[in-house]
Enzyme design. Structure first.
Site, PDB file in Angstrom:
ATOM      1  CG  ASP A  35      -0.495  -0.205   2.524  1.00  0.00           C
ATOM      2  OD1 ASP A  35       0.716  -0.500   2.646  1.00  0.00           O
ATOM      3  OD2 ASP A  35      -1.264  -0.068   3.486  1.00  0.00           O
ATOM      4  N   GLY A 121      -8.575  -6.271  17.509  1.00  0.00           N
ATOM      5  CA  GLY A 121      -7.156  -6.609  17.558  1.00  0.00           C
ATOM      6  C   GLY A 121      -6.828  -8.004  17.058  1.00  0.00           C
ATOM      7  CG  LEU A 124     -10.909 -10.541  11.504  1.00  0.00           C
ATOM      8  CD1 LEU A 124     -12.108 -11.261  12.115  1.00  0.00           C
ATOM      9  CD2 LEU A 124     -10.695 -11.042  10.077  1.00  0.00           C
ATOM     10  CB  SER A 126     -12.799  -4.279  15.252  1.00  0.00           C
ATOM     11  OG  SER A 126     -11.782  -3.736  16.081  1.00  0.00           O
ATOM     12  CB  SER A 127     -10.072   0.352  14.194  1.00  0.00           C
ATOM     13  OG  SER A 127      -9.172  -0.068  13.193  1.00  0.00           O
ATOM     14  CD  GLU A 159      -7.632   3.122  12.371  1.00  0.00           C
ATOM     15  OE1 GLU A 159      -8.819   2.888  12.105  1.00  0.00           O
ATOM     16  OE2 GLU A 159      -6.908   2.316  12.978  1.00  0.00           O
ATOM     17  CG  ASP A 171      -7.141  -1.529   7.724  1.00  0.00           C
ATOM     18  OD1 ASP A 171      -6.649  -2.418   7.008  1.00  0.00           O
ATOM     19  OD2 ASP A 171      -6.601  -1.132   8.778  1.00  0.00           O
ATOM     20  CE1 TYR A 220       2.816  -2.321   8.772  1.00  0.00           C
ATOM     21  CE2 TYR A 220       3.427  -0.049   8.297  1.00  0.00           C
ATOM     22  CZ  TYR A 220       2.658  -1.166   8.023  1.00  0.00           C
ATOM     23  OH  TYR A 220       1.750  -1.131   7.002  1.00  0.00           O
TER      24      TYR A 220
HETATM   25  P1  ADP Z   1      -8.302  -3.959  14.874  1.00  0.00           P
HETATM   26  O1  ADP Z   1      -7.203  -4.753  14.267  1.00  0.00           O
HETATM   27  O2  ADP Z   1      -9.440  -4.849  15.327  1.00  0.00           O
HETATM   28  O3  ADP Z   1      -8.746  -2.843  14.008  1.00  0.00           O
HETATM   29  P2  ADP Z   1      -7.473  -1.787  16.549  1.00  0.00           P
HETATM   30  O4  ADP Z   1      -6.589  -1.728  17.733  1.00  0.00           O
HETATM   31  O5  ADP Z   1      -7.110  -1.002  15.347  1.00  0.00           O
HETATM   32  O6  ADP Z   1      -7.661  -3.346  16.204  1.00  0.00           O
HETATM   33  O7  ADP Z   1      -8.930  -1.334  16.966  1.00  0.00           O
HETATM   34  C1  ADP Z   1      -9.556  -1.919  18.084  1.00  0.00           C
HETATM   35  C2  ADP Z   1     -10.162  -0.817  18.966  1.00  0.00           C
HETATM   36  O8  ADP Z   1     -11.398  -0.367  18.350  1.00  0.00           O
HETATM   37  C3  ADP Z   1     -10.567  -1.310  20.327  1.00  0.00           C
HETATM   38  O9  ADP Z   1      -9.493  -1.232  21.221  1.00  0.00           O
HETATM   39  C4  ADP Z   1     -11.675  -0.336  20.689  1.00  0.00           C
HETATM   40  O10 ADP Z   1     -11.142   0.888  21.143  1.00  0.00           O
HETATM   41  C5  ADP Z   1     -12.347  -0.078  19.362  1.00  0.00           C
HETATM   42  N1  ADP Z   1     -13.483  -0.997  19.181  1.00  0.00           N
HETATM   43  C6  ADP Z   1     -13.619  -1.999  18.293  1.00  0.00           C
HETATM   44  N2  ADP Z   1     -14.817  -2.620  18.417  1.00  0.00           N
HETATM   45  C7  ADP Z   1     -15.450  -2.010  19.449  1.00  0.00           C
HETATM   46  C8  ADP Z   1     -16.722  -2.187  20.101  1.00  0.00           C
HETATM   47  N3  ADP Z   1     -17.588  -3.129  19.710  1.00  0.00           N
HETATM   48  N4  ADP Z   1     -17.015  -1.363  21.124  1.00  0.00           N
HETATM   49  C9  ADP Z   1     -16.149  -0.396  21.526  1.00  0.00           C
HETATM   50  N5  ADP Z   1     -14.962  -0.185  20.952  1.00  0.00           N
HETATM   51  C10 ADP Z   1     -14.601  -0.967  19.940  1.00  0.00           C
HETATM   52 MG    MG Z   2      -7.387  -1.331  13.322  1.00  0.00          MG
END
Ligand code: ADP
Ligand code: MG
Length: 384
Positions: A35, A121, A124, A126-127, A159, A171, A220
């Site tokens: 990327d 974390g 996948l 989630s952020s 982000e 992402d 990284y």
């Molecule tokens: P990932 O690889 O899953 O993106 P990150 O560290 O970038 O990991 O993001 C995860 C963060 O996103 C969590 O620590 C939290 O702050 C936030 N997060 C993700 N899902 C939720 C949720 N369902 N509720 C609250 N916060 C969440």
């Molecule tokens: Mg993330």
């Protein structure tokens, strides 16, 4: 029938939500560290979703709740929320702040509830799903709708700038543009995003190594610097190049003497990986999944040998998976230095098959790796 997020919202706030959005997790299918080198990458949105439910309030209060966090995070108004954001509410508030700069703002206060099937974390992203689902919900509250690419870019900036994670466009791009059964193909030099034929009758499996290098951020950054160094040295010889991936493998070989050995190996990985992404798209269109699987494994061993962003545990998972029935190919997915391996498998690859791989890993490392099988799913959108 109301969904879990609607029920949770109603239990928390005593009335039903007005808008509901969802966004999927994503897997880097192939395209490792391409990327930020102006290369291409293929990603898959997967059938694990994060959902956001919102409703406007008559006063200016702004309240956030998540099923994972019992405490409601409340602010007197949006401005004080933006001034005081910390912890998990930074993700939606970063988006809210950048939307406000575009003139997209909920008129008054609101209540907000998030539920998620995407483990945080676990590789996948989630952020990104949190940002996209939040953006769609805030846009609905504001009565405006961003174009998909604008939304993806805005969420990535949130982000980068507000949360402070320097992620690429993969992402948010994949979570935003996913389509069931199709892969998201991103050209990172121009930030153009399209979808291409996905692998039919397959499932994607993720195996978490449970390991993370304690210097992952600095490693990284070091790879990033080495790629910049490769580019600068190669640019002296090939003035036309705008990105590292503009150099052909033959040109790189011809310039080998110009580069320190490690820098040469990093460049080799990036330049060949970019071509593997393009080749994957061609093979997917022909339905040649065996060929795609070989590219996935080649990607992994290039990461391991040339880019040196694998670790022994990830190599072991790839070896175990490569030796299993029903696996087309496997590779480390994401930044590396720990994290997870992705495998492209037949539909008949079962939980028992995955368990057999996990058991062999556990026997060697005394750690049960978590695993999950997923289908390629649709991207972010409004549900209500
Ligand atoms: P990932 O690889 O899953 O993106 P990150 O560290 O970038 O990991 O993001 C995860 C963060 O996103 C969590 O620590 C939290 O702050 C936030 N997060 C993700 N899902 C939720 C949720 N369902 N509720 C609250 N916060 C969440
Ligand atoms: Mg993330």
């Amino acid at each position: 029938m109301s969904s879990a997020v609607e029920t949770a919202f109603e239990q928390q706030f005593g009335r039903p939500p007005v808008f509901v959005s969802k966004a999927p997790g994503r897997i880097e299918f192939i395209g490792n560290h391409t990327d930020y080198n102006g290369g291409e990458v293929l990603g898959a949105a997967v059938d694990r979703f994060l959902r956001v439910a919102v409703a406007p309030r008559e006063d200016s209060k702004v309240q956030f709740a998540s099923e994972g966090n019992p405490e409601v995070v409340a602010f007197a108004d949006a401005q004080s929320a933006l001034d005081r954001a910390s912890g998990w509410v930074k993700y939606p508030l970063g988006v809210l702040a950048l939307l406000a700069r575009e003139g997209i703002q909920p008129q008054d206060g609101f209540d907000f509830f998030v539920t998620s099937e995407i483990p945080a974390g676990a590789g996948l992203s989630s952020s990104a799903a949190f940002e996209l689902a939040s953006s769609i919900a805030f846009e609905a509250l504001a009565g405006k709708e961003l174009d998909r690419l604008e939304r993806v870019r805005l969420c990535r900036r949130a982000e980068n700038e507000v949360v402070g994670v320097p992620c690429g466009i993969l992402d948010q791009g994949v979570s935003g543009f996913g389509e069931a059964g199709r892969l998201v193909h991103i050209d990172c030099s121009s930030e153009t995003i399209e979808t291409v034929e996905g692998p039919e009758h397959t499932r994607l499996w993720i195996f978490e190594s449970g390991k993370k290098h304690n210097l992952v951020d600095s490693m990284y950054a070091e790879r990033n610097r080495e790629c910049c160094e490769a580019f600068d040295l190669l640019k002296k010889r090939y003035q036309r190049i705008q990105f590292l991936v503009d150099v052909t493998p033959e040109e790189l070989m011809a310039a080998q003497g110009d580069l320190p050995e490690k820098v040469f190996l990093r460049a080799r990985h990036i330049i060949e990986e970019h071509l593997r992404v393009q080749e994957s798209v061609r093979l997917l269109a022909k339905g040649d999944l065996k060929g795609v699987g070989e590219l996935l494994c080649a990607s992994h061993w290039s990461s391991s040998r040339y880019f040196e962003n694998s670790i022994e545990e990830l190599d072991t998972l790839v070896e175990l998976l490569s030796a299993s029935n029903g696996v087309y190919g496997a590779r480390l997915t994401g930044g590396g230095f720990g994290g997870a391996v992705m495998a492209l498998c037949t539909e008949s690859f079962s939980d028992e098959d995955a368990k057999a791989v996990a058991d062999q890993y556990a026997a060697k490392y005394d750690h049960d790796p978590r695993f999950r099988g997923m289908a390629i799913a649709e991207g972010a959108g409004r549900v209500l």
